[in-house]
Design an enzyme around this catalytic site. Structure first.
Site, PDB file in Angstrom:
ATOM      1  N   PHE A 127      11.285   1.260 -38.080  1.00  0.00           N
ATOM      2  CA  PHE A 127      10.662  -0.027 -37.769  1.00  0.00           C
ATOM      3  C   PHE A 127      11.380  -1.171 -38.456  1.00  0.00           C
ATOM      4  O   PHE A 127      12.326  -0.979 -39.218  1.00  0.00           O
ATOM      5  CB  PHE A 127       9.174   0.000 -38.135  1.00  0.00           C
ATOM      6  CG  PHE A 127       8.875   0.062 -39.612  1.00  0.00           C
ATOM      7  CD1 PHE A 127       9.010   1.237 -40.330  1.00  0.00           C
ATOM      8  CD2 PHE A 127       8.433  -1.071 -40.290  1.00  0.00           C
ATOM      9  CE1 PHE A 127       8.723   1.293 -41.693  1.00  0.00           C
ATOM     10  CE2 PHE A 127       8.134  -1.028 -41.641  1.00  0.00           C
ATOM     11  CZ  PHE A 127       8.277   0.157 -42.347  1.00  0.00           C
ATOM     12  N   ALA A 171      18.023   3.722 -43.738  1.00  0.00           N
ATOM     13  CA  ALA A 171      17.229   3.679 -42.498  1.00  0.00           C
ATOM     14  C   ALA A 171      15.825   3.223 -42.867  1.00  0.00           C
ATOM     15  O   ALA A 171      15.237   3.733 -43.819  1.00  0.00           O
ATOM     16  CB  ALA A 171      17.173   5.066 -41.869  1.00  0.00           C
ATOM     17  N   LYS A 172      15.305   2.282 -42.114  1.00  0.00           N
ATOM     18  CA  LYS A 172      13.940   1.812 -42.394  1.00  0.00           C
ATOM     19  C   LYS A 172      12.992   2.714 -41.598  1.00  0.00           C
ATOM     20  O   LYS A 172      12.530   2.381 -40.505  1.00  0.00           O
ATOM     21  CB  LYS A 172      13.794   0.332 -42.010  1.00  0.00           C
ATOM     22  CG  LYS A 172      12.543  -0.310 -42.594  1.00  0.00           C
ATOM     23  CD  LYS A 172      12.592  -1.813 -42.409  1.00  0.00           C
ATOM     24  CE  LYS A 172      11.247  -2.475 -42.648  1.00  0.00           C
ATOM     25  NZ  LYS A 172      10.775  -2.432 -44.020  1.00  0.00           N
ATOM     26  N   SER A 173      12.780   3.890 -42.170  1.00  0.00           N
ATOM     27  CA  SER A 173      11.987   4.914 -41.491  1.00  0.00           C
ATOM     28  C   SER A 173      10.560   4.901 -42.028  1.00  0.00           C
ATOM     29  O   SER A 173      10.347   4.672 -43.223  1.00  0.00           O
ATOM     30  CB  SER A 173      12.658   6.266 -41.745  1.00  0.00           C
ATOM     31  OG  SER A 173      11.710   7.263 -41.915  1.00  0.00           O
ATOM     32  N   TYR A 205       8.192   5.289 -46.394  1.00  0.00           N
ATOM     33  CA  TYR A 205       7.088   4.508 -46.949  1.00  0.00           C
ATOM     34  C   TYR A 205       6.010   5.385 -47.592  1.00  0.00           C
ATOM     35  O   TYR A 205       5.094   4.870 -48.240  1.00  0.00           O
ATOM     36  CB  TYR A 205       6.568   3.506 -45.911  1.00  0.00           C
ATOM     37  CG  TYR A 205       7.630   2.429 -45.801  1.00  0.00           C
ATOM     38  CD1 TYR A 205       7.579   1.298 -46.597  1.00  0.00           C
ATOM     39  CD2 TYR A 205       8.771   2.626 -45.028  1.00  0.00           C
ATOM     40  CE1 TYR A 205       8.613   0.365 -46.578  1.00  0.00           C
ATOM     41  CE2 TYR A 205       9.806   1.710 -45.016  1.00  0.00           C
ATOM     42  CZ  TYR A 205       9.721   0.585 -45.795  1.00  0.00           C
ATOM     43  OH  TYR A 205      10.753  -0.319 -45.794  1.00  0.00           O
TER      44      TYR A 205
END
Ligand SMILES: Cc1ncc(COP(=O)(O)O)c(C=O)c1O
Length: 324
Positions: A36, A157-159, A163
């Site tokens: 995202f 990577a903004k996975s 989070y």
């Protein structure tokens, strides 16, 4: 629109917020198989403008590439989807959340056969750590959780999966009475906050951990490095030990959500004089001037949203001064 209202773009269609639902057997819920973005649109005197939309959408596509997720949109169509989502919701300023995720087909760890779905949401989101935080700074702790080790979960990577680590850092900090946590990398060197990059100032020089220290390559971080160098500061991306936090003159966080937030104490040790320092304040001011459109957009960082506001951006016609 506040959170919970308006329309969401889902796989090519706009649906009401309440109808933007997925099945409980959707892959992403079970296995964290999503990537995202988080970007912002600001209200400027020249109209509403997204800040650095291109690198945000490029990072979304790169995060997807790392996870072998294919979705039939290139950069330009992605821009259009984001801009259209803002327009349909008639937002002047908003937070922007594009998301790609493995959808509904079957369950099992292997995501390769699972379709990739996409959504874009927008809503009002003020200062992430509170507006007082921007002014006065925040009290933080070094987390007992480290960031992911290299070659485990890719930090670049903004996975959604990353989070889970951020949530552990954030929860521990909040339960212990701090606003945020700073995570170390697997070697015990400084990495970043749960959702922000980290900067230190020492003797007028600016330091920040490099991408090899398990950080997300932040777009605000890149913007601050650019603005700082333009202002004549030396900025060094370098591996930093934990104790550099305690001896720094200034510490601050940067990120789309946190913008530029001073850190006034770490582990109950005052940073500098225990209040935002002059370099932090100068960079915060410079950053806010850019995002609020108060200075010329020399780097083309702003993408204006509403065509009808184009007249606000028209240059005054040059006055004829006589022919030759
Ligand atoms: C873990 C993490 N680090 C850093 C950042 C800052 O990145 P950016 O400035 O691109 O928002 C974020 C925010 O997205 C984040 O979640």
């Amino acid at each position: 629109m506040s959170f919970g209202t308006g329309k969401i773009w889902m796989n090519g269609k706009f649906v009401d917020w309440k109808d933007a639902t997925i099945h409980i057997a959707t892959h992403v819920i079970h296995y964290g198989s999503g990537v995202f973005e988080g970007a912002r649109c600001y209200s400027t005197p020249k109209g509403s403008a997204c800040f650095r939309l291109e690198p945000h959408m490029r990072r979304l596509m790169e995060s997807a590439k790392i996870y072998r997720m294919e979705y039939p949109l290139d950069l330009q169509p992605w821009f259009n989807v984001v801009l259209e989502t803002i327009r349909i919701n008639e937002m002047k300023a908003c937070y922007i959340r594009p998301l790609l995720f493995r959808g509904y087909k079957e369950l099992g760890v292997n995501p390769l056969s699972i379709p990739v779905d996409a959504a874009v949401m927008v809503w009002d989101w003020g200062a992430y750590l509170g507006s007082a935080a921007l002014e006065e700074g925040v009290d933080v702790k070094v987390s007992s959780w480290t960031r992911m080790a290299p070659n485990t979960l890719p930090a670049m990577a903004k996975s959604t999966a990353n989070y889970a680590n951020s949530a552990l850092i954030k929860m521990e900090a909040v339960v212990d009475g701090y606003s945020e946590g700073i995570a170390l990398d697997v070697n015990g060197n400084l990495s970043e906050g749960s959702g922000q990059n980290l900067f230190l100032v020492r003797d007028g020089q600016i330091l920040t951990p490099p991408v090899g220290s398990s950080i997300l390559g932040g777009i605000t971080r890149d913007s601050i490095i650019t603005l700082a160098r333009e202002a004549g500061y030396t900025v060094t991306e370098t591996v930093l030990p934990r104790e550099a936090l305690y001896t720094a003159d200034e510490v601050f966080f940067v990120g789309t959500a946190a913008e530029v937030t001073p850190v006034r104490s770490v582990d109950k040790i005052k940073v500098g004089a225990g209040k935002p320092g002059s370099v932090t304040k100068a960079l915060q001011t410079a950053f806010f001037k850019v995002i609020n459109g108060e200075v010329p957009d020399r780097h083309n960082w702003l993408t204006y949203v509403y065509p009808q506001e184009a007249s606000l951006r028209e240059r005054p016609k040059a006055v004829a001064t006589g022919g030759r």
